[in-house]
Design a protein around this motif. Structure first.
Motif, PDB file in Angstrom:
ATOM      1  N   TYR A  87      41.314  42.874  35.653  1.00 47.93           N
ATOM      2  CA  TYR A  87      41.892  44.188  35.919  1.00 47.93           C
ATOM      3  C   TYR A  87      41.493  44.679  37.308  1.00 47.93           C
ATOM      4  O   TYR A  87      42.333  45.151  38.087  1.00 47.93           O
ATOM      5  CB  TYR A  87      41.447  45.191  34.849  1.00 47.93           C
ATOM      6  N   ALA A  88      40.200  44.561  37.648  1.00 51.37           N
ATOM      7  CA  ALA A  88      39.715  45.014  38.955  1.00 51.37           C
ATOM      8  C   ALA A  88      40.321  44.194  40.089  1.00 51.37           C
ATOM      9  O   ALA A  88      40.691  44.744  41.134  1.00 51.37           O
ATOM     10  CB  ALA A  88      38.192  44.956  39.003  1.00 51.37           C
ATOM     11  N   ILE A  89      40.435  42.889  39.916  1.00 46.88           N
ATOM     12  CA  ILE A  89      41.031  42.023  40.935  1.00 46.88           C
ATOM     13  C   ILE A  89      42.455  42.466  41.236  1.00 46.88           C
ATOM     14  O   ILE A  89      42.860  42.578  42.400  1.00 46.88           O
ATOM     15  CB  ILE A  89      40.997  40.546  40.495  1.00 46.88           C
ATOM     16  N   ILE A  90      43.216  42.759  40.202  1.00 55.84           N
ATOM     17  CA  ILE A  90      44.607  43.183  40.388  1.00 55.84           C
ATOM     18  C   ILE A  90      44.669  44.563  41.041  1.00 55.84           C
ATOM     19  O   ILE A  90      45.438  44.782  41.975  1.00 55.84           O
ATOM     20  CB  ILE A  90      45.359  43.153  39.048  1.00 55.84           C
ATOM     21  N   GLN A  91      43.842  45.495  40.574  1.00 57.70           N
ATOM     22  CA  GLN A  91      43.860  46.846  41.141  1.00 57.70           C
ATOM     23  C   GLN A  91      43.396  46.873  42.590  1.00 57.70           C
ATOM     24  O   GLN A  91      43.961  47.577  43.414  1.00 57.70           O
ATOM     25  CB  GLN A  91      42.989  47.795  40.307  1.00 57.70           C
ATOM     26  N   LEU A  92      42.339  46.116  42.902  1.00 57.62           N
ATOM     27  CA  LEU A  92      41.748  46.169  44.234  1.00 57.62           C
ATOM     28  C   LEU A  92      42.346  45.142  45.187  1.00 57.62           C
ATOM     29  O   LEU A  92      42.014  45.126  46.369  1.00 57.62           O
ATOM     30  CB  LEU A  92      40.230  45.989  44.143  1.00 57.62           C
ATOM     31  N   GLU A  93      43.221  44.273  44.657  1.00 60.90           N
ATOM     32  CA  GLU A  93      43.898  43.242  45.452  1.00 60.90           C
ATOM     33  C   GLU A  93      42.892  42.368  46.210  1.00 60.90           C
ATOM     34  O   GLU A  93      43.059  42.077  47.385  1.00 60.90           O
ATOM     35  CB  GLU A  93      44.898  43.871  46.413  1.00 60.90           C
ATOM     36  N   ASN A  94      41.838  41.977  45.491  1.00 58.03           N
ATOM     37  CA  ASN A  94      40.804  41.133  46.069  1.00 58.03           C
ATOM     38  C   ASN A  94      40.228  40.263  44.962  1.00 58.03           C
ATOM     39  O   ASN A  94      39.793  40.780  43.935  1.00 58.03           O
ATOM     40  CB  ASN A  94      39.697  41.996  46.693  1.00 58.03           C
ATOM     41  N   GLN A  95      40.198  38.957  45.174  1.00 50.35           N
ATOM     42  CA  GLN A  95      39.671  38.062  44.148  1.00 50.35           C
ATOM     43  C   GLN A  95      38.155  38.040  44.101  1.00 50.35           C
ATOM     44  O   GLN A  95      37.569  37.454  43.196  1.00 50.35           O
ATOM     45  CB  GLN A  95      40.207  36.652  44.346  1.00 50.35           C
ATOM     46  N   LYS A  96      37.512  38.677  45.052  1.00 51.50           N
ATOM     47  CA  LYS A  96      36.049  38.715  45.077  1.00 51.50           C
ATOM     48  C   LYS A  96      35.580  40.060  44.537  1.00 51.50           C
ATOM     49  O   LYS A  96      35.393  41.019  45.280  1.00 51.50           O
ATOM     50  CB  LYS A  96      35.528  38.463  46.479  1.00 51.50           C
ATOM     51  N   VAL A  97      35.394  40.083  43.226  1.00 59.12           N
ATOM     52  CA  VAL A  97      34.950  41.282  42.523  1.00 59.12           C
ATOM     53  C   VAL A  97      33.837  40.851  41.577  1.00 59.12           C
ATOM     54  O   VAL A  97      33.928  39.791  40.954  1.00 59.12           O
ATOM     55  CB  VAL A  97      36.123  41.904  41.729  1.00 59.12           C
ATOM     56  N   VAL A  98      32.778  41.643  41.482  1.00 58.60           N
ATOM     57  CA  VAL A  98      31.672  41.307  40.592  1.00 58.60           C
ATOM     58  C   VAL A  98      31.351  42.482  39.664  1.00 58.60           C
ATOM     59  O   VAL A  98      31.607  43.635  39.997  1.00 58.60           O
ATOM     60  CB  VAL A  98      30.388  40.913  41.370  1.00 58.60           C
ATOM     61  N   THR A  99      30.785  42.142  38.517  1.00 57.13           N
ATOM     62  CA  THR A  99      30.326  43.160  37.581  1.00 57.13           C
ATOM     63  C   THR A  99      28.934  43.603  38.015  1.00 57.13           C
ATOM     64  O   THR A  99      28.030  42.786  38.149  1.00 57.13           O
ATOM     65  CB  THR A  99      30.246  42.593  36.148  1.00 57.13           C
ATOM     66  N   LYS A 100      28.771  44.898  38.243  1.00 57.92           N
ATOM     67  CA  LYS A 100      27.464  45.426  38.638  1.00 57.92           C
ATOM     68  C   LYS A 100      26.717  46.008  37.449  1.00 57.92           C
ATOM     69  O   LYS A 100      25.505  45.877  37.343  1.00 57.92           O
ATOM     70  CB  LYS A 100      27.635  46.503  39.711  1.00 57.92           C
ATOM     71  N   TYR A 101      27.452  46.644  36.529  1.00 60.46           N
ATOM     72  CA  TYR A 101      26.776  47.425  35.493  1.00 60.46           C
ATOM     73  C   TYR A 101      27.695  47.595  34.286  1.00 60.46           C
ATOM     74  O   TYR A 101      28.897  47.762  34.438  1.00 60.46           O
ATOM     75  CB  TYR A 101      26.424  48.792  36.081  1.00 60.46           C
TER      76      TYR A 101
END
Length: 127
Positions: A36-50
């Protein structure tokens, strides 16, 4: 809340009690939040922080179909805060809720990178 993904609970997903293993469910939620975050932020480099408190409300058994819901709580400068609910597809009974999942947008140097997003976008709107 929008429910995007369904999972079929199979024998390999069960714990010693014959119910859905919580770790497997968290794996599914983490993957759904990342997609979901990758699609929303248009970036494949997304990590879970918390992830905030995880509230198990009921269990799932072999053969159940569960659906994973994700909703945006807020946009940070380099992050996206989501909430999640997983429920039994057939009975609509809630299995788990997580109020806050913080996903961080990462730049080429591996550090948090501002994404410039302020609201939910749908792929159809980008075309």
């Amino acid at each position: 809340m929008r429910f995007h993904t369904r999972k079929w609970v199979k024998p390999e997903d069960l714990n010693a009690n014959g119910t859905l293993f919580g770790g497997r469910l968290l794996e599914w939620i983490d993957e759904e939040a990342a997609i979901y975050a990758i699609i929303q932020l248009e970036n494949q480099k997304v990590v879970t922080k918390y992830m905030s408190e995880i509230d198990f409300k009921s269990s799932a058994r072999q053969g159940d179909i569960v659906e994973i819901g994700i909703e945006v709580v807020k946009f940070g400068s380099a992050s996206l805060v989501l909430s999640s609910e997983v429920r039994n597809k057939m009975t609509r009974e809630t299995i788990i809720t997580i109020s806050n999942i913080v996903m961080v947008n990462i730049g080429p140097n591996g550090k948090a990178l501002a994404h410039g997003k302020t609201e939910i976008e749908y792929v159809a709107d980008r075309l």
